[in-house]
Design an enzyme around this catalytic site. Structure first.
Site, short mmCIF file in Angstrom:
data_model
loop_
_atom_site.label_atom_id
_atom_site.label_comp_id
_atom_site.label_asym_id
_atom_site.label_seq_id
_atom_site.Cartn_x
_atom_site.Cartn_y
_atom_site.Cartn_z
N LYS A 165 1.03 4.85 6.89
CA LYS A 165 0.51 5.62 5.76
C LYS A 165 1.20 6.98 5.77
O LYS A 165 1.98 7.30 6.66
CB LYS A 165 -1.00 5.82 5.87
CG LYS A 165 -1.83 4.54 6.03
CD LYS A 165 -1.87 3.71 4.78
CE LYS A 165 -2.73 2.46 5.00
NZ LYS A 165 -2.69 1.55 3.83
N SER A 215 0.81 -1.22 0.00
CA SER A 215 0.00 0.00 0.00
C SER A 215 0.84 1.27 0.00
O SER A 215 0.33 2.35 -0.30
CB SER A 215 -0.95 0.00 1.20
OG SER A 215 -0.26 0.22 2.41
N SER A 259 -4.79 0.91 -1.63
CA SER A 259 -4.54 1.20 -0.22
C SER A 259 -5.87 1.42 0.50
O SER A 259 -6.68 2.26 0.09
CB SER A 259 -3.67 2.45 -0.08
OG SER A 259 -3.58 2.86 1.27
#
Length: 304
Positions: free
Chosen positions: A165, A110, A269
């Site tokens: 992230k 991701s 993602s």
């Protein structure tokens, strides 16, 4: 992306091990060692009395190595010896990974192309404040996440999982993601087209761009024939009323004390577009360095 700890997700286990071995170590210093000394002194005194008595009676006294006997009587039991040896090591590891740096392994794609599967990364634990281990409560303010940071945090839907992230929105930001382009507080983010990116796992090319978010340039990927957001996959999450969703557009106002996160592999993602905001209490730290990838040693270096 569910991160994997290099040493396993064992903060509580490590803490318990440190406490147990530490208690044994301190007890040995202040109690057990003294008891062994007393026992050794009594045994040696008994030997000396017996030798003196035999000498007084004119009998031959056996040659005795008092030093060997004393060393044997003062020797630590195996369980105490091992605890004393392990305690400093466990304590050092606990302090390092709780307050300074923690290792993780990237298990999914991701965050490609910034982070690849198999990357072993280090996370700075004090950039965003000093937090108490295990309960993750901030006790000393140091700094706040900034747009463009690559951040590790506890997944809001399951606090036992660590995710990674990129910080897209900070408290108060109005974030719009439309036609796979970001707008922050009404200002479009700058993009530069690059050569297509060949997927490491499948023979697929992705569109690759450099996204300049708040002066932090980094590469992102887009996949053709995939929408900017799968609206049907959006979950019910806290403060969802602050967001609007459509097939090609996602917009949110980030509430106080929260952050909006997205993966760099944008169409592959599951991030804040689907499960919501990340509260400050969930923050683990800032990812800053790839220290190894056994499949690709050239990966060693800083993280943009």
């Amino acid at each position: 992306m569910n991160l994997q700890l290099i040493l396993g997700n064992f903060a509580l286990i490590l803490f318990v091990a440190m406490v147990v071995t530490g208690i044994i170590w301190f007890l040995d210093i202040f109690y057990f060692a003294k008891q062994r000394r007393i026992a050794a002194d009594k045994a040696l005194a008994a030997i000396d009395d017996r030798s003196a008595k035999l000498t007084a009676e004119g009998l031959k006294v056996d040659t005795i190595d008092r030093a060997t006997i004393e060393a044997a009587l003062l020797r630590q039991p195996t369980w105490i010896e091992y605890s004393g040896s392990f305690f400093p090591v466990i304590a050092l590891v606990f302090v390092l990974r709780s307050f300074l740096y923690e290792p993780f392994k990237i298990p999914s794609s991701s965050m490609v192309p910034t982070l690849l599967v198999g990357d072993l990364i280090l996370v700075n634990k004090f950039t965003y404040g000093i937090r108490l281990p295990v309960i993750n409560k901030k006790v000393i303010e140091v700094g706040d996440p900034q747009r463009g940071d690559v951040m590790v945090f506890k997944y809001p839907k399951d606090m036992s999982q660590d995710y990674i992230k990129r910080v897209i929105g900070v408290p108060g930001d109005k974030i719009v993601y439309e036609n796979k382009r970001l707008t922050v507080n009404g200002k479009p983010v700058a993009y530069t087209q690059m050569d297509d990116y060949l997927d490491d796992e499948r023979p697929i090319y992705h569109k690759q761009l450099v996204e300049n978010l708040a002066g932090v340039p980094h590469r992102v990927l887009n996949t053709e024939n995939k929408p900017g957001i799968e609206v049907a996959s959006v979950e019910n999450f806290a403060r969802r009323e602050l967001c609007d969703f459509s097939y090609e557009k996602f917009s949110c106002t980030v509430p106080a004390g929260n952050y909006l996160m997205m993966g760099d592999n944008r169409d592959n993602s599951l991030d804040s577009r689907y499960w919501g905001f990340v509260p400050d209490k969930n923050i683990v730290g800032k990812a800053f360095f790839v220290w190894m990838n056994f499949s690709n040693p050239k990966r060693i270096g800083g993280i943009n």
